[in-house]
Motif scaffolding. Structure first.
Motif, PDB file in Angstrom:
ATOM      1  N   ASN A  21      28.509  88.916  17.229  1.00  0.00           N
ATOM      2  CA  ASN A  21      27.685  88.215  16.243  1.00  0.00           C
ATOM      3  C   ASN A  21      26.784  89.137  15.430  1.00  0.00           C
ATOM      4  OD1 ASN A  21      28.672  85.622  16.735  1.00  0.00           O
ATOM      5  ND2 ASN A  21      27.305  85.358  18.475  1.00  0.00           N
ATOM      6  N   SER A  22      27.239  90.333  15.143  1.00  0.00           N
ATOM      7  CA  SER A  22      26.472  91.255  14.308  1.00  0.00           C
ATOM      8  C   SER A  22      27.432  92.280  13.717  1.00  0.00           C
ATOM      9  CB  SER A  22      25.380  91.961  15.111  1.00  0.00           C
ATOM     10  OG  SER A  22      25.937  92.936  15.955  1.00  0.00           O
ATOM     11  N   ARG A  27      30.582  94.611  19.778  1.00  0.00           N
ATOM     12  CA  ARG A  27      29.936  93.980  18.623  1.00  0.00           C
ATOM     13  C   ARG A  27      30.083  92.480  18.801  1.00  0.00           C
ATOM     14  NH1 ARG A  27      32.022  95.675  12.912  1.00  0.00           N
ATOM     15  NH2 ARG A  27      33.724  94.511  13.796  1.00  0.00           N
TER      16      ARG A  27
END
Length: 139
Positions: free
Chosen positions: A77-78, A75
């Motif tokens: 930046n989300s 994961r």
């Protein structure tokens, strides 16, 4: 710059999860009889609280990498992660703003790497490359 949280199988978290399940089962099915019947409810509530703590860690770290023997979940930046089997990785490309993983079936998975510390990105890329199987078959 943001750092990546590398989460390898940590025995503390596994123990916490098992303890929470034991508390929930013991509190729900009342294996032990106490003078105060509310104690079993409190034990079950403690088990659910331990599970909340266990699953809350996924919300703490936005940039998270979880590694098991055969799978990596990334994961960056989300809030959504991508699960990739190590034996399905053909190659990786690391640029300043993205990490591109090419799977053996030709599919490209692109991760946004803006604002992430370059040393952590390099460590992630080296982790992915270390798990690649050599395309050269000897024998």
């Amino acid at each position: 710059m943001k750092h990546i949280h590398f989460n390898k199988n940590n025995w503390f978290w596994v123990t916490l999860l098992v303890l929470s399940l034991v508390c929930i089962l013991a509190g729900t099915f009342e294996f032990y009889e106490f003078e105060n019947p509310g104690i079993n409810r409190k034990i079950a509530a403690a088990g659910f609280l331990l599970q909340v703590i266990y699953f809350f860690r996924f919300f703490i770290y936005k940039n998270d990498v979880q590694v098991t023997k055969n799978i990596i979940m990334i994961r960056l930046n989300s809030w959504n992660g991508k699960r990739i089997y190590f034996d399905h990785i053909a190659s990786t490309i690391l640029t300043e703003s993205s990490l591109i993983v090419t799977k053996t079936n030709g599919e490209h998975i692109t991760f946004d790497a803006k604002g992430i510390h370059p040393d952590d990105l390099q460590k992630l890329n080296e982790l992915l490359l270390s798990k690649l199987e050599s395309p050269i078959n000897i024998g």
